[in-house]
Design a protein around this motif. Structure first.
Motif, PDB file in Angstrom:
ATOM      1  N   VAL A 117     -12.903  26.726  -7.002  1.00  0.00           N
ATOM      2  CA  VAL A 117     -13.976  27.724  -7.010  1.00  0.00           C
ATOM      3  C   VAL A 117     -13.350  29.110  -7.064  1.00  0.00           C
ATOM      4  CG1 VAL A 117     -15.928  28.673  -5.717  1.00  0.00           C
ATOM      5  CG2 VAL A 117     -15.502  26.210  -5.707  1.00  0.00           C
ATOM      6  N   ASN A 118     -13.836  29.932  -7.977  1.00  0.00           N
ATOM      7  CA  ASN A 118     -13.319  31.293  -8.123  1.00  0.00           C
ATOM      8  C   ASN A 118     -13.455  32.051  -6.807  1.00  0.00           C
ATOM      9  OD1 ASN A 118     -12.256  33.520  -9.414  1.00  0.00           O
ATOM     10  ND2 ASN A 118     -14.236  34.211 -10.184  1.00  0.00           N
ATOM     11  N   GLY A 119     -12.357  32.644  -6.346  1.00  0.00           N
ATOM     12  CA  GLY A 119     -12.366  33.421  -5.115  1.00  0.00           C
ATOM     13  C   GLY A 119     -11.878  32.668  -3.893  1.00  0.00           C
ATOM     14  N   ILE A 120     -11.598  31.378  -4.058  1.00  0.00           N
ATOM     15  CA  ILE A 120     -11.090  30.596  -2.930  1.00  0.00           C
ATOM     16  C   ILE A 120      -9.681  30.129  -3.279  1.00  0.00           C
ATOM     17  CG2 ILE A 120     -11.384  28.535  -1.515  1.00  0.00           C
ATOM     18  CD1 ILE A 120     -14.376  28.868  -1.882  1.00  0.00           C
ATOM     19  N   GLY A 121      -8.737  30.628  -2.508  1.00  0.00           N
ATOM     20  CA  GLY A 121      -7.335  30.300  -2.745  1.00  0.00           C
ATOM     21  C   GLY A 121      -6.714  29.623  -1.549  1.00  0.00           C
ATOM     22  N   PRO A 122      -5.386  29.503  -1.565  1.00  0.00           N
ATOM     23  CA  PRO A 122      -4.675  28.810  -0.490  1.00  0.00           C
ATOM     24  C   PRO A 122      -4.903  29.423   0.896  1.00  0.00           C
ATOM     25  CG  PRO A 122      -3.224  29.113  -2.368  1.00  0.00           C
ATOM     26  CD  PRO A 122      -4.481  29.876  -2.664  1.00  0.00           C
ATOM     27  N   ALA A 123      -4.986  30.738   0.992  1.00  0.00           N
ATOM     28  CA  ALA A 123      -5.181  31.374   2.302  1.00  0.00           C
ATOM     29  C   ALA A 123      -6.546  31.009   2.888  1.00  0.00           C
ATOM     30  CB  ALA A 123      -5.047  32.887   2.184  1.00  0.00           C
TER      31      ALA A 123
END
Length: 98
Positions: free
Chosen positions: A65-71
């Motif tokens: 999902v765009n905007g959701i990364g590893p952090a």
């Protein structure tokens, strides 16, 4: 004895929210917003992604999902699931007037 019983009951009552999990495949936008680091925009993006691509197979698929990364995933991993029901309580947030 009554004090001990009361203490045990209170411990169980307070421990309930600790085990809350949000099913990212069935949660509403409001339920998703209860997750740490997920606001209205990201919650809507999750719902939109799910509608377009179908259910998530693994919790880690949320990174698609765009905007959701590893952090963000590091914060969420313990609070999300792809099976079962959502057990998180939704917050009663005031409506945003436009």
């Amino acid at each position: 004895m009554k004090k001990l019983l009361f203490l045990i009951v209170m411990l169980f009552a307070l421990a309930g929210p600790v085990y809350a999990a949000v099913n990212i495949n069935t949660a509403t936008q409001g339920e998703l917003e209860t997750l740490q680091g997920i606001g209205p925009a990201k919650a809507k993006a999750i719902v939109d992604y799910r509608k377009k691509n179908g259910p998530f197979k693994l919790p880690g698929d949320l990174e698609k999902v765009n905007g959701i990364g590893p952090a963000t995933m590091k914060k969420l991993r313990k609070d999300i699931t792809v099976g079962g029901g959502t057990t998180a309580k939704t917050e009663n947030k005031p409506a945003v007037r436009q």
